[in-house]
Scaffold this motif. Sequence first.
Motif, short mmCIF file in Angstrom:
data_model
loop_
_atom_site.label_atom_id
_atom_site.label_comp_id
_atom_site.label_asym_id
_atom_site.label_seq_id
_atom_site.Cartn_x
_atom_site.Cartn_y
_atom_site.Cartn_z
N LEU A 1 -16.70 -23.00 -26.41
CA LEU A 1 -16.96 -21.57 -26.66
C LEU A 1 -16.18 -20.70 -25.68
CD1 LEU A 1 -20.73 -21.74 -27.55
CD2 LEU A 1 -18.99 -20.69 -28.98
N LEU A 2 -16.07 -21.17 -24.44
CA LEU A 2 -15.27 -20.40 -23.47
C LEU A 2 -13.78 -20.44 -23.84
CD1 LEU A 2 -16.83 -21.22 -19.98
CD2 LEU A 2 -17.01 -19.11 -21.30
N ALA A 3 -13.37 -21.56 -24.43
CA ALA A 3 -11.95 -21.69 -24.79
C ALA A 3 -11.56 -20.68 -25.86
CB ALA A 3 -11.66 -23.12 -25.27
N VAL A 4 -12.50 -20.28 -26.72
CA VAL A 4 -12.16 -19.30 -27.76
C VAL A 4 -12.61 -17.89 -27.37
CG1 VAL A 4 -12.12 -20.93 -29.69
CG2 VAL A 4 -14.27 -19.79 -29.11
N PHE A 5 -13.02 -17.73 -26.09
CA PHE A 5 -13.60 -16.45 -25.68
C PHE A 5 -12.66 -15.28 -25.97
CE2 PHE A 5 -15.08 -13.05 -23.02
CZ PHE A 5 -16.46 -13.18 -23.08
#
Lengths: 354, 276
Positions: free
Chosen positions: A224-228
């Motif tokens: 989820l952080l990677a697509v933030f």
Amino acid sequence: MAQTKFIKKESLSAWLEELGQDHEVLAPRFEGDSIIFRPYDSEKGFFIDREATAPPKKAIFPQSETLLEYSQIKDMENLSKIAMDVKETIPTTSYVVFGNRPCDARGFTMFDRVYLNGEKVDVYYKARRENTYFITLSCEKGEATCFCNAVGSGPSDPSGSDLLMTPVKDGYYIESVSKRGEELLKSSLLTDGSKMKAEADKYKKAANASMNKAPDFTGSPEKLLAVFDNGAFWEEMSDKCISCGACTYLCPTCYCFNITDEANGLKGTRIRSWDNCMSAQFTSEASGHNPRPAKANRLKNRVGHKFSYYPDLHGGVISCCGCGRCIKSCPVGVDIRQIVLSAIAYKPATKKEA
Amino acid sequence: MNSNPYLPAMATIQEVIEETPTIKTFRVTLNNPNLKKDFTFGPGQVGQLSAFGIGEATFVINSSPTRMDYLQFSVMKTGEVTSMLHTLSAGDQIGVRAPLGNAFPYEDMKGKDIVFVGGGIGMAPLRTLLLFMLDNRKDYGKITLLYGARSPVDMAFSYELPEWLERDDLDTHLTIDAPFEGWEHNVGLIPNVLLDINPSPKNCVAITCGPPIMIKFTVQALAKLGFEDEQIYTTLEKRMKCGIGICGRCNIGTSYVCQDGPVYTYAQLKKLPNEM
């Protein structure tokens, strides 16, 4: 050793009447088309044949509760001098929640880490938590929207409960989960249940087997952080969302709140109310700056909180109990499972070689 | 301060200072003598002020822990709570929940040169640390202050500025955005003036607070001067309610500004999700 008891189906009402002598009993019943937890009323009965429309948050985290009462006291000798009296209003009601599902009781374990185990203890929550008992009913089978099995739970998970009831022939097999749950087992309506254990275990096993294949949320915090910063991804995920907030209000693990005052002449109250991170005003600052101005920002925070930030802070525990109400009651069909799975599956487009 | 983190301590307003047309400073003392005696805080920590009947809002304690005659809060009138607070005067009662959040790491800053860069009301959180350092002057190296506002009338703490300008152990620079009759100091935007002052990053920390756009360009100017991300501190403004990391309003990813902040290094902020 957990105590095990049996109660006949037709004795449940009488048991609730008995429990009602020392506690306020909340039980689900139909109101219109919805099944809602309400103070038990023998004439209106209860309905526990399927998951309630809304979770029993009221017992521990009311939609609105008074934190403080204040009053201004005028000095009649000197009218410009006003003293202020402020009193805390710690709740004392003892609740028994009856007929909730395992996801409902487990939801409060998500609250506990934040409200009880943080740097400061929320004394209002603590008082309600300690005064509330959960008599949880094992689920017979999962619904299409259920995914408790994907977030570390299951249809007969006892986490957060005091007693766990499992249907057996002509009644219910009751296990004490917590020591204090045993306090509720003193009724003469309850008989020894040890002989029903095998039947209850069979029921639980069948319920587990009936669940849909659990979506695999492994890696959600980092994915989820990677697509933030991927605006297009979140625009797509939030395309249908209408920011109504139904998902947050119906969620057993959503615990955000607002604090406001209500004045009435020289007296007033300070009130805590549920708040909704899907609302545009939630983070709007006095300067006019809003860190989450669009619904895409807000949905990202809601999903991020449950499947990334909370697990990072609390040993990997996902702050979702898989009850599926946010999916079932979303007016436009937003499915949190799909958002998380899409983030996990997301692969950035590779640049074509020149 | 209290076992109930939501219960404000009552305090009495001793003095109200009209700083600018929109900013008032409140000097308050806690009513309970035991609380007053035991109250401690670090420079940078914040408090919730109660406007009973309206609600609470968060403000930095901008007095210094070295000067405990009163706690000082400066309030810019921007919304309902701040408008109500602006109606209060000396002798009125006010609720205080403090201290909340973290403080500037003033111990780690010992022995270093310090550059303060404040814009507008952003001077308030710098003031607390500046006074603390001036009261412990031998612990710190060269101290430079750059304070800017739109115009001289928007400059808070104007009554202190002459003393700061005169001190030999404080290098003070003031600036305003556009020329103003009678103004004898710098004219120009803070980041540009900072580049002119040209402080050395060697064994130095920079502390900045102000409007987000000012912070952004100040950080760029500091980087141009050779300051590393770890050498730059700021305090964040967020909408806060509970002040104890629960209500879920002020988080940036896993960090709750009311509890883990408001003081962050630029290096820390860069690691957080891009949602300031």
